[in-house]
Design an enzyme around this catalytic site. Sequence first.
Site: not given
Length: 268
Positions: A47-49
Site C-alpha cells: 500500500r502507498t504510504q
Amino acid sequence: TAVLKMQRIGADAYDPRLPAGIMMPPSGGFSAGAACRSAAAVEPSTRTQNPIVTGTGVIGIKFNGGVMLAADTLGSYGSLARYLDVPRLQPFGKNTVVGGSGDLSDFQKVTSLVDELIRYDDAHDDGSKLNPSEIHSYLGRVMYNRRNKFDPLWNELVVAGHRDGKSFLGFVDLIGTMYQDDVVCTGFASYICTPLLRKAGTNLSKEQAKKALEDCLRVLFYRNTKASTRIQIATVTEEGTEISEPYHLSTYWGYKAFEHTEYHGQKM
C-alpha cells in the site's frame, strides 16, 4: 486434489498454487507467532504510504459560457523539481476535463479508470454519453472504495464540464469527499488561490477568467516551493474542450516585501 497436494508438501511449507494460498502448519504445531512470520514473508504490504512524485494545486472557475481549469506541469520528486513536462489536465469525451494534484502515478491510474469507463459507455452505442456530473460521481465512488481498503489513490481531483447549457465544477479528494462549487482549488492552492478567485467572482468573460487563473498561479509560484511558472489552461464550453500548449508566466521579484532584511539574525 488440494488434499493430495497438501500431503505432498512438507511441514512449514507454503505453496501459492493451493487454493487461497494454503499455509501448512509447522511440524511442532500451530502458533500465532509462526503464522505472522509466515504471512509477512509471503505477502509484504504494497500500500502507498506516502506520495513520491507529486504535482501541486489545480484551480478552476466558472465563467459566462463555460468552465476553466489551470495547473502547472511540474512533477516534484520530494523537493526536487524533477519532471518539468507532466500534463495534469486530461480531457474525457467532448465536454469534460479532469485535473489532478498529488501522486502522479495514482493520477495515471485514475485517468486509466476513466478511459475504461468512457470506452465501456461508447461500446453500447446507444446515443447516450456520460456527462461531467456522472464522471464526478464515479470518481467519488472510486476514491471512497480505495479509502475503505486503506489503500487510497493519493490525489485531489477537479472535474470540469459544460453540457446542455450548464457548467459543472466539482471536487473529489483521496477519501471520497465530494462537492460542487463555482470555484475549486486543490492542495496548497486551496489556501492561496481560493480567496482570490472568490473575489474575482464568476460573472467573467473568457479573457477575464484566464487572467484571474494566471494571477492565482503566479501568486502560488511566489509562495509554493513545489509550483512552476510553466502552466496549461483548459477551457470547456458548449463547443467542446480546449487545452492550451504549456507556456510560461511572467514574474516580478522587485517587490519591497520580497527583499531580505535579515540573514541569520544579522541585519544586512
